[in-house]
Design a protein around this motif. Structure first.
Motif, PDB file in Angstrom:
ATOM      1  N   ALA A 183       0.831  -1.206   0.000  1.00 18.11           N
ATOM      2  CA  ALA A 183       0.000   0.000   0.000  1.00 18.11           C
ATOM      3  C   ALA A 183       0.863   1.252   0.000  1.00 18.11           C
ATOM      4  O   ALA A 183       0.560   2.236  -0.695  1.00 18.11           O
ATOM      5  N   LEU A 184       1.957   1.235   0.775  1.00 17.98           N
ATOM      6  CA  LEU A 184       2.881   2.373   0.743  1.00 17.98           C
ATOM      7  C   LEU A 184       3.486   2.536  -0.644  1.00 17.98           C
ATOM      8  O   LEU A 184       3.649   3.673  -1.129  1.00 17.98           O
ATOM      9  N   ALA A 185       3.821   1.417  -1.279  1.00 16.00           N
ATOM     10  CA  ALA A 185       4.425   1.495  -2.614  1.00 16.00           C
ATOM     11  C   ALA A 185       3.446   2.073  -3.630  1.00 16.00           C
ATOM     12  O   ALA A 185       3.821   2.914  -4.464  1.00 16.00           O
ATOM     13  N   ARG A 189       3.713   5.434  -5.880  1.00 14.21           N
ATOM     14  CA  ARG A 189       3.535   5.489  -7.333  1.00 14.21           C
ATOM     15  C   ARG A 189       2.523   6.565  -7.709  1.00 14.21           C
ATOM     16  O   ARG A 189       2.689   7.252  -8.722  1.00 14.21           O
ATOM     17  N   VAL A 190       1.476   6.706  -6.897  1.00 13.50           N
ATOM     18  CA  VAL A 190       0.506   7.766  -7.161  1.00 13.50           C
ATOM     19  C   VAL A 190       1.172   9.131  -7.071  1.00 13.50           C
ATOM     20  O   VAL A 190       0.947  10.018  -7.919  1.00 13.50           O
ATOM     21  N   ALA A 191       2.014   9.328  -6.051  1.00  8.63           N
ATOM     22  CA  ALA A 191       2.716  10.610  -5.915  1.00  8.63           C
ATOM     23  C   ALA A 191       3.647  10.850  -7.096  1.00  8.63           C
ATOM     24  O   ALA A 191       3.750  11.984  -7.609  1.00  8.63           O
ATOM     25  N   ALA A 192       4.340   9.790  -7.545  1.00  7.88           N
ATOM     26  CA  ALA A 192       5.244   9.953  -8.674  1.00  7.88           C
ATOM     27  C   ALA A 192       4.480  10.291  -9.953  1.00  7.88           C
ATOM     28  O   ALA A 192       4.883  11.191 -10.716  1.00  7.88           O
ATOM     29  N   VAL A 193       3.371   9.595 -10.195  1.00  7.74           N
ATOM     30  CA  VAL A 193       2.581   9.872 -11.404  1.00  7.74           C
ATOM     31  C   VAL A 193       1.957  11.252 -11.325  1.00  7.74           C
ATOM     32  O   VAL A 193       1.850  11.959 -12.343  1.00  7.74           O
ATOM     33  N   ARG A 194       1.546  11.680 -10.120  1.00 11.07           N
ATOM     34  CA  ARG A 194       0.982  13.023  -9.976  1.00 11.07           C
ATOM     35  C   ARG A 194       2.029  14.092 -10.301  1.00 11.07           C
ATOM     36  O   ARG A 194       1.711  15.130 -10.920  1.00 11.07           O
ATOM     37  N   ASN A 237      -5.142   5.284 -13.290  1.00  6.21           N
ATOM     38  CA  ASN A 237      -4.802   3.875 -13.104  1.00  6.21           C
ATOM     39  C   ASN A 237      -4.050   3.651 -11.795  1.00  6.21           C
ATOM     40  O   ASN A 237      -4.306   2.687 -11.066  1.00  6.21           O
ATOM     41  N   ALA A 238      -3.112   4.534 -11.491  1.00 10.25           N
ATOM     42  CA  ALA A 238      -2.343   4.395 -10.253  1.00 10.25           C
ATOM     43  C   ALA A 238      -3.227   4.590  -9.027  1.00 10.25           C
ATOM     44  O   ALA A 238      -3.093   3.883  -8.026  1.00 10.25           O
ATOM     45  N   GLN A 239      -4.160   5.533  -9.089  1.00 15.07           N
ATOM     46  CA  GLN A 239      -5.070   5.741  -7.969  1.00 15.07           C
ATOM     47  C   GLN A 239      -5.985   4.539  -7.766  1.00 15.07           C
ATOM     48  O   GLN A 239      -6.276   4.152  -6.620  1.00 15.07           O
ATOM     49  N   ASN A 240      -6.449   3.942  -8.857  1.00 12.79           N
ATOM     50  CA  ASN A 240      -7.274   2.743  -8.725  1.00 12.79           C
ATOM     51  C   ASN A 240      -6.498   1.579  -8.111  1.00 12.79           C
ATOM     52  O   ASN A 240      -7.008   0.844  -7.261  1.00 12.79           O
ATOM     53  N   ALA A 241      -5.244   1.419  -8.541  1.00 18.32           N
ATOM     54  CA  ALA A 241      -4.412   0.358  -7.964  1.00 18.32           C
ATOM     55  C   ALA A 241      -4.172   0.600  -6.487  1.00 18.32           C
ATOM     56  O   ALA A 241      -4.192  -0.343  -5.678  1.00 18.32           O
TER      57      ALA A 241
END
Length: 409
Positions: A183-185, A189-194, A237-241
């Motif tokens: 979950a942290l990972a 990834r969401v922060a990186a994609v944002r 996609n990253a937020q859904n994951a």
């Protein structure tokens, strides 16, 4: 004509950007680690009420909730209680059985029905008369090999259930920790994609301003806009994951449905110290709860097999009773009986044969032959294998296992 040219340019830009965009969209997110048993350890018993404020959750809190509410631990704990009840049932067969009886009866007896007739002076009907009897009875198996073997099997089953329960707790710790880190990972990834979306927004705005100023052609602005939309899609996609991973964590630790969670522990990093293979195998043999549980289950199966064999042997029982009997309480006199009984099983309608078949049907893995190194002992049963070491002096088959003898580990 101008609209037609613009449409053609848009189609060319989309066609040129499609491979790169599709490559970015199709890049799969790393697969999240699964639970040891997705059908059991992934579920839990929800507890608590949903709150409007996000729940702050540390790794220690997540592990604690998992150990308390995860279905894997709960079912294993119920298995301990079941094994404990079976142990008490087996223990009742070798412990003294004490019972008491208090009765008052009024009887009329027909002596003729019992074969006493034709005696002068003795009436055929006796009674009515009263019988008062207060009695304490004790029955104790003295020599009962089958009972003691059943008790031994129940003890081993109880120890196996305890080891299985501790192994389930270890698995829950591993599973919850894995889900928490995953979950942290996914949040990272969401922060990186944002951040990439913000960069794409800035580049698209810059390209549009430069197009309006006449510094770049319109195709550059259109390409930047396509890239921005691609990054926004990757963000979705990253937020859904991340939401799915958070849902899996909440389901494993028993959080209320729909509860928002904020993970507070950062991603830790500690260099791992990899032990030597011989030390690792030795420690696993000594501390693996699943291995110790299987060993106890094997001992229980052996004891059950011995109990099925011993059920055909005679047994010695001590039976006694003491009490007072009379026509009323005031006239009751003490009486007692002491007896030693030998019970010989002759025919049990196949019940002991059934136990024998069940005991023999239990899998009994064979122990490794002596003289094997820990590396060879660590191999699992299954497809025969050969030792890759060039110093191996040869392989000897043992049932479905193939054990390799070697002087080196």
């Amino acid at each position: 004509m101008r609209d037609l040219v613009r449409s053609a340019l848009i189609l060319l830009v989309i066609a040129a950007s499609a491979p790169a965009a599709s490559a970015q969209i199709a890049t799969p997110l790393p697969r999240t680690g699964g639970l040891p048993d997705s059908g059991l350890f992934s579920g839990s018993v929800p507890s608590g009420e949903k709150t409007a404020q996000p729940l702050t959750l540390t790794l220690a809190d997540a592990i604690g909730r998992g150990l308390e509410h995860n279905l894997g631990v709960i079912t294993r704990q119920e298995g301990i209680e079941q094994a404990r009840s079976d142990r008490w049932r087996a223990m009742s067969g070798v412990l003294p059985n004490v019972s008491g009886r208090l009765g008052a009866e009024r009887e009329v007896i027909n002596l003729a029905a019992l074969g006493f007739s034709g005696f002068p002076g003795i009436p055929a009907i006796i009674g009515p008369f009263n019988v008062f009897d207060a009695r304490l009875a004790v029955s104790q198996p003295v020599i009962d090999a089958a009972g003691w073997q059943h008790l031994s099997a129940a003890n081993h089953d109880l120890e196996a259930a305890k080891h299985t329960y501790r192994n389930a707790r270890d698995l829950v710790v591993v599973a919850v920790t894995n889900l928490y880190l995953q979950a942290l990972a996914t949040d990272s990834r969401v922060a990186a994609v944002r951040a990439q979306v913000e960069t794409a927004d800035a580049l698209a705005t810059l390209a549009d301003d430069r197009r309006k100023s006449g510094l770049v052609p319109a195709i550059d602005s259109l390409r930047a806009e396509v890239q921005r939309q691609t990054e926004r899609q990757r963000l979705v996609n990253a937020q859904n994951a991340a939401a799915k991973q958070m849902l899996a964590l909440a389901r494993a630790i028993g959080l209320p449905l729909g509860q928002d969670v904020t993970l507070t522990d950062p991603m830790p990093y500690t260099p791992a110290e990899v032990p030597a293979i011989d030390e690792a195998v030795k420690e696993a043999y000594a501390n693996r709860e699943d291995l110790r549980g299987q060993q106890e289950a094997l001992d229980a199966a052996r004891a059950a097999s011995k109990a099925a064999t011993a059920a055909h042997l005679p047994s010695l029982h001590f039976d006694a009773n003491w009490g007072a009997i009379g026509d009323r309480v005031s006239t009751a006199v003490p009486t007692y009986t002491i007896a030693a009984n030998v019970r010989v099983p002759l025919f049990s309608a196949g019940s002991e044969k059934t136990r024998s078949i069940e005991a023999s049907a239990t899998p009994t893995p064979r122990p490794p032959p002596s003289g094997l190194t820990p590396r060879h002992q660590a191999w699992s049963p299954g497809r025969p294998r050969r030792c890759p070491s060039s110093t191996c002096s040869g392989c000897s088959p043992c049932s479905s296992w193939r054990w390799c003898r070697s002087s080196s580990s």
